[in-house]
Design an enzyme around this catalytic site. Sequence first.
Site, PDB file in Angstrom:
ATOM      1  N   THR A   1       0.846  -1.193   0.000  1.00  0.00           N
ATOM      2  CA  THR A   1       0.000   0.000   0.000  1.00  0.00           C
ATOM      3  C   THR A   1       0.881   1.242   0.000  1.00  0.00           C
ATOM      4  OG1 THR A   1      -1.696  -1.185   1.199  1.00  0.00           O
ATOM      5  CG2 THR A   1      -1.782   1.202   1.320  1.00  0.00           C
TER       6      THR A   1
ATOM      7  N   ASP B   1     -11.776   3.836   3.453  1.00  0.00           N
ATOM      8  CA  ASP B   1     -10.648   4.210   4.325  1.00  0.00           C
ATOM      9  C   ASP B   1      -9.870   5.396   3.793  1.00  0.00           C
ATOM     10  OD1 ASP B   1     -11.149   2.122   5.940  1.00  0.00           O
ATOM     11  OD2 ASP B   1      -9.484   0.869   5.287  1.00  0.00           O
TER      12      ASP B   1
ATOM     13  N   ASP C   1      -8.064   4.328   0.185  1.00  0.00           N
ATOM     14  CA  ASP C   1      -6.867   4.715   0.944  1.00  0.00           C
ATOM     15  C   ASP C   1      -6.185   5.955   0.354  1.00  0.00           C
ATOM     16  OD1 ASP C   1      -7.555   2.402   2.193  1.00  0.00           O
ATOM     17  OD2 ASP C   1      -5.646   1.394   1.949  1.00  0.00           O
TER      18      ASP C   1
END
Length: 250
Positions: free
Chosen positions: A148, A227, A206
């Site tokens: 990520t 998120d 994200d």
Amino acid sequence: MDFWIVFLALILVVVSLVVVEGTHEGEGGGGDGFMKWVGRVGERHELKRKGGVVADMTWLDWKSKQVTSKSYIVVDQNGGGDFRTITEAVDSIQRDMFRPYRITVQINSGFYREKVIIPKNKPMITLLGVGGPIVDWNDTAFVTQNSTLDSATVGISGNNFMARNITFQNSAPGPPVGAVRRQAVALRVTSDIAAFYECAFLGYQDTLYDHRGRHYFKNCFIQGNIDFIFGDGLSIYKVSTKTCHTDLHI
Ligand SMILES: *[C@@H]1O[C@H](CO)[C@@H](O)[C@H](O)[C@H]1NC(C)=O
Ligand SMILES: *[C@@H]1O[C@H](CO)[C@@H](O)[C@H](O)[C@H]1NC(C)=O
Ligand SMILES: *[C@@H]1O[C@H](CO)[C@@H](O)[C@H](O)[C@H]1NC(C)=O
């Protein structure tokens, strides 16, 4: 067959109070120092009357004094600056953990299709947008060995970082239902002490990786659907606007 529609439902959360998230306050005894710093760059000096004119002191604070010929760098896609890409500008900055002065990288308007990393050994950098530049890339964790962290379009590790008036974008498309490893970070900030003014963070999943450290966001716009702010930085979001994409699965 999966039909899915990305529906832009605007949920505006105007955070007018200071919201403190995270758990790292005071680590290394720096909590007070951080608040002092925030006060200096973000609060008290922001608007000051100067001979009847409201001068934006923050703006002045954020620009480096011209210490060397290389402490103010201009990036212009059309060749009107020192470099055409942000990466070239960052590469031109010498590694120095203890450089005592700030280097400002002015980024003129344009769509900068590049991935930008500011490493730990390049602290005290300001990225200053003029005319609303956009930095865009489209990595997802799926293509970055499940990292990520590495999916970020812009990754900041150098301490004492600042950015103003820039759009950070991860344009990887929203993940299909059930897809895994589709985190697609627009901005990852790992620096200790970083401030963002009038920036936009755009993505689906994200979007803003508030990884570690103490960060200040003011008048920023953050968009995503899953998120969209995550991480464990100690951050202050001041009058930031957050938007959600809402996915409808039919
Ligand atoms: C930021 O950029 C926009 C153009 O995209 C401009 O209208 C605005 O005045 C800029 N803000 C600052 C503080 O420079
Ligand atoms: C990434 O994650 C998937 C699913 O968890 C796994 O099957 C795959 O081996 C991982 N790839 C790498 C390069 O680690
Ligand atoms: C990113 O964009 C390029 C085209 O510009 C495309 O080939 C690539 O597949 C995209 N990657 C992802 C993860 O969407």
